[in-house]
Scaffold this motif. Structure first.
Motif, PDB file in Angstrom:
ATOM      1  N   VAL A  41       0.883  -1.160   0.000  1.00 36.59           N
ATOM      2  CA  VAL A  41       0.000   0.000   0.000  1.00 36.59           C
ATOM      3  C   VAL A  41       0.921   1.211   0.000  1.00 36.59           C
ATOM      4  O   VAL A  41       1.613   1.493   0.987  1.00 36.59           O
ATOM      5  CB  VAL A  41      -0.924   0.026   1.226  1.00 36.59           C
ATOM      6  CG1 VAL A  41      -1.764   1.299   1.229  1.00 36.59           C
ATOM      7  CG2 VAL A  41      -1.815  -1.210   1.251  1.00 36.59           C
ATOM      8  N   VAL A  61       0.888  -0.787  -9.446  1.00 33.79           N
ATOM      9  CA  VAL A  61      -0.565  -0.670  -9.270  1.00 33.79           C
ATOM     10  C   VAL A  61      -1.290  -1.248 -10.483  1.00 33.79           C
ATOM     11  O   VAL A  61      -2.255  -2.008 -10.348  1.00 33.79           O
ATOM     12  CB  VAL A  61      -0.951   0.798  -9.034  1.00 33.79           C
ATOM     13  CG1 VAL A  61      -2.473   0.958  -8.992  1.00 33.79           C
ATOM     14  CG2 VAL A  61      -0.326   1.312  -7.734  1.00 33.79           C
ATOM     15  N   LEU A  96      -1.510  -0.987  -4.131  1.00 34.20           N
ATOM     16  CA  LEU A  96      -2.601  -0.029  -4.054  1.00 34.20           C
ATOM     17  C   LEU A  96      -2.020   1.339  -3.724  1.00 34.20           C
ATOM     18  O   LEU A  96      -0.988   1.443  -3.054  1.00 34.20           O
ATOM     19  CB  LEU A  96      -3.602  -0.419  -2.967  1.00 34.20           C
ATOM     20  CG  LEU A  96      -4.287  -1.781  -3.086  1.00 34.20           C
ATOM     21  CD1 LEU A  96      -5.159  -2.029  -1.852  1.00 34.20           C
ATOM     22  CD2 LEU A  96      -5.121  -1.851  -4.344  1.00 34.20           C
ATOM     23  N   ALA A 156      -2.779   4.903  -1.719  1.00 33.18           N
ATOM     24  CA  ALA A 156      -3.613   5.489  -0.670  1.00 33.18           C
ATOM     25  C   ALA A 156      -3.099   6.899  -0.409  1.00 33.18           C
ATOM     26  O   ALA A 156      -1.948   7.073   0.000  1.00 33.18           O
ATOM     27  CB  ALA A 156      -3.549   4.653   0.599  1.00 33.18           C
ATOM     28  N   HIS A 160      -8.575   4.914   5.156  1.00 30.58           N
ATOM     29  CA  HIS A 160      -7.845   3.732   4.719  1.00 30.58           C
ATOM     30  C   HIS A 160      -7.937   2.514   5.628  1.00 30.58           C
ATOM     31  O   HIS A 160      -7.442   1.441   5.268  1.00 30.58           O
ATOM     32  CB  HIS A 160      -6.368   4.083   4.536  1.00 30.58           C
ATOM     33  CG  HIS A 160      -6.138   5.269   3.653  1.00 30.58           C
ATOM     34  ND1 HIS A 160      -6.706   5.383   2.401  1.00 30.58           N
ATOM     35  CD2 HIS A 160      -5.390   6.399   3.846  1.00 30.58           C
ATOM     36  CE1 HIS A 160      -6.326   6.529   1.855  1.00 30.58           C
ATOM     37  NE2 HIS A 160      -5.541   7.169   2.714  1.00 30.58           N
ATOM     38  N   THR A 184      -9.635  -0.529   3.955  1.00 33.64           N
ATOM     39  CA  THR A 184      -8.783  -1.153   2.930  1.00 33.64           C
ATOM     40  C   THR A 184      -7.743  -2.050   3.573  1.00 33.64           C
ATOM     41  O   THR A 184      -7.530  -3.202   3.148  1.00 33.64           O
ATOM     42  CB  THR A 184      -8.087  -0.073   2.083  1.00 33.64           C
ATOM     43  OG1 THR A 184      -9.075   0.684   1.399  1.00 33.64           O
ATOM     44  CG2 THR A 184      -7.130  -0.695   1.073  1.00 33.64           C
ATOM     45  N   MET A 203      -1.702 -10.687  -5.190  1.00 36.59           N
ATOM     46  CA  MET A 203      -0.932  -9.479  -5.475  1.00 36.59           C
ATOM     47  C   MET A 203       0.548  -9.816  -5.663  1.00 36.59           C
ATOM     48  O   MET A 203       1.224  -9.285  -6.552  1.00 36.59           O
ATOM     49  CB  MET A 203      -1.115  -8.455  -4.350  1.00 36.59           C
ATOM     50  CG  MET A 203      -2.524  -7.878  -4.267  1.00 36.59           C
ATOM     51  SD  MET A 203      -2.784  -6.816  -2.814  1.00 36.59           S
ATOM     52  CE  MET A 203      -1.822  -5.365  -3.272  1.00 36.59           C
TER      53      MET A 203
END
Length: 386
Positions: free
Chosen positions: A303, A323, A329, A331, A344, A347, A361
């Motif tokens: 993230v 991404v 991801l 943020a 967040h 998430t 991922m």
């Protein structure tokens, strides 16, 4: 009769993001050319000397490592700024910085072939000017998706430009050669996850979150994780954390984890990035070129919380390949911890509670190919030798 000594001069400093990629390329070159030399021209900020003193053991400003001579020298370069105090410092120190860089270049040129590798930023610009005066070939190694003012100036005065970042829309340069991320070998995990976790005194079998703001830390991320750790029923308690805070951040972060019942290793600086990445099932970090490249190389889902004060938002563009592949991801860092929690927490709750998603991922990051930019840039520099 032995051939003349070949010298590679690396210009860039002020942050680890400029120095670590240069170190990665230098070590590749010195493994290939055991009799070559590497000289690092860096800023006078204490961070630069601190990093290089660790990376070049026993150097004291010069040392040996990687199979050849490695040394560093600080020059009085100053960042460009439009406000009068910053502009004054830049203008008045420019000539001094150029002269300071000319000395090592002239000495290296007298011993044999030499090339300057400019890794961007305010240190690199006067070094490129020095190379022009000393008639030393120079190559720009661009690290960010949105090239800054210094890199745009440097690009007009070097023989060749390579970019280790995919350039953001509107900033494409057709003549710039794209290479994969530059990642030093010392930041790539070589051991199983359990062994890496054990090196930090953590449970070898518990899922692990890595938190890092880069070599200087990130106060807003520190406060965000502190707030998350104290949320009732937040799944961070089922995990453990390796957290690099930057200078002065350790005590507050450690206390927050203790209050929240979260097992953690907390330190100002991570002495072993390879094991930190090797321990991690997930990372929360800034999106500087270094973090992005290391996440790519180690296949760690992330993230990314880009630095919020950059006007050009280049860190968000740095992270875009990961991404787009589905391995990370973005943020937005709202700076204030409770605002970040509101934006967040859900998430992160989903990621921490869904190991299958994290696994998917990680597999997505494997589709990006090798992060072998250090090898590619080493070849470019060797070919640019005068």
């Amino acid at each position: 009769m032995s051939p003349p000594a070949r010298t590679y001069v690396f210009a860039g400093g002020g942050t680890g993001g400029h120095i670590y990629p240069a170190l990665g390329v230098a070590r590749v070159l010195l493994e290939r050319e055991p009799h070559a030399r590497a000289i690092f021209l860096v800023s006078q900020r204490p961070l630069d000397a601190s990093i290089l003193a660790r990376e070049l053991p026993g150097s004291g400003g010069g040392g040996a490592g990687g199979g050849g001579a490695m040394s560093f020298q600080a020059i009085p370069a100053q960042p460009f700024g439009v406000r009068p105090p910053a502009l004054y410092r830049f203008v008045t120190r420019w000539g001094e910085a150029v002269r300071a860089a000319r000395g090592p270049l002239r000495e290296a040129r007298s011993a044999g072939p030499v090339v300057l590798a400019a890794f961007g930023g305010f240190v690199a610009a006067p070094c490129v000017q020095a190379a022009r005066v000393e008639r030393v070939p120079a190559v720009l190694v661009n690290l960010d998706a949105v090239p800054g003012k210094a890199n745009r100036w440097i690009a007009r005065h070097v023989r060749r430009v390579v970019t280790a970042a995919r350039l953001a829309p509107g900033h494409e340069r057709p003549a710039w050669e794209q290479v994969p991320p530059i990642v030093r070998a010392q930041a790539i995990a070589r051991e199983p996850a359990g062994a890496c976790r054990g090196a930090f005194g953590l449970d070898p079998d518990r899922p692990t979150l890595l938190v890092t703001g880069g070599s200087q830390g990130a106060g807003s991320i520190n406060r965000f994780l502190g707030a998350l750790s104290e949320l009732p029923e937040f799944p961070l308690r089922a995990w453990q954390v390796i957290h690099q805070t930057g200078a002065g951040g350790v005590e507050a972060v450690r206390v927050a984890y203790e209050r929240g019942g979260v097992r953690a290793w907390v330190g100002e600086f991570l002495p072993d990035m390879a094991r930190a990445w090797g321990a991690a099932d997930l990372a929360i970090c800034r999106a500087g070129a270094g973090n992005v490249g290391e996440a790519w190389a180690n296949r760690v889902p992330c993230v990314f919380m880009p630095y919020p004060y950059h006007r050009d938002k280049h860190q968000a563009f740095n992270a875009s390949p990961l991404v787009a592949a589905g391995g990370a991801l973005l943020a937005e860092d709202a700076i204030e911890p409770q605002a970040n929690v509101r934006r967040h927490a859900d998430t992160l709750r989903g990621l921490l509670g869904d190991t299958a998603r994290a696994g998917a991922m990680r597999r997505a990051l494997g589709t990006l190919g090798p992060a072998d930019g250090a090898d590619r840039v080493a070849g470019v520099l060797a070919g640019a030798m005068s």
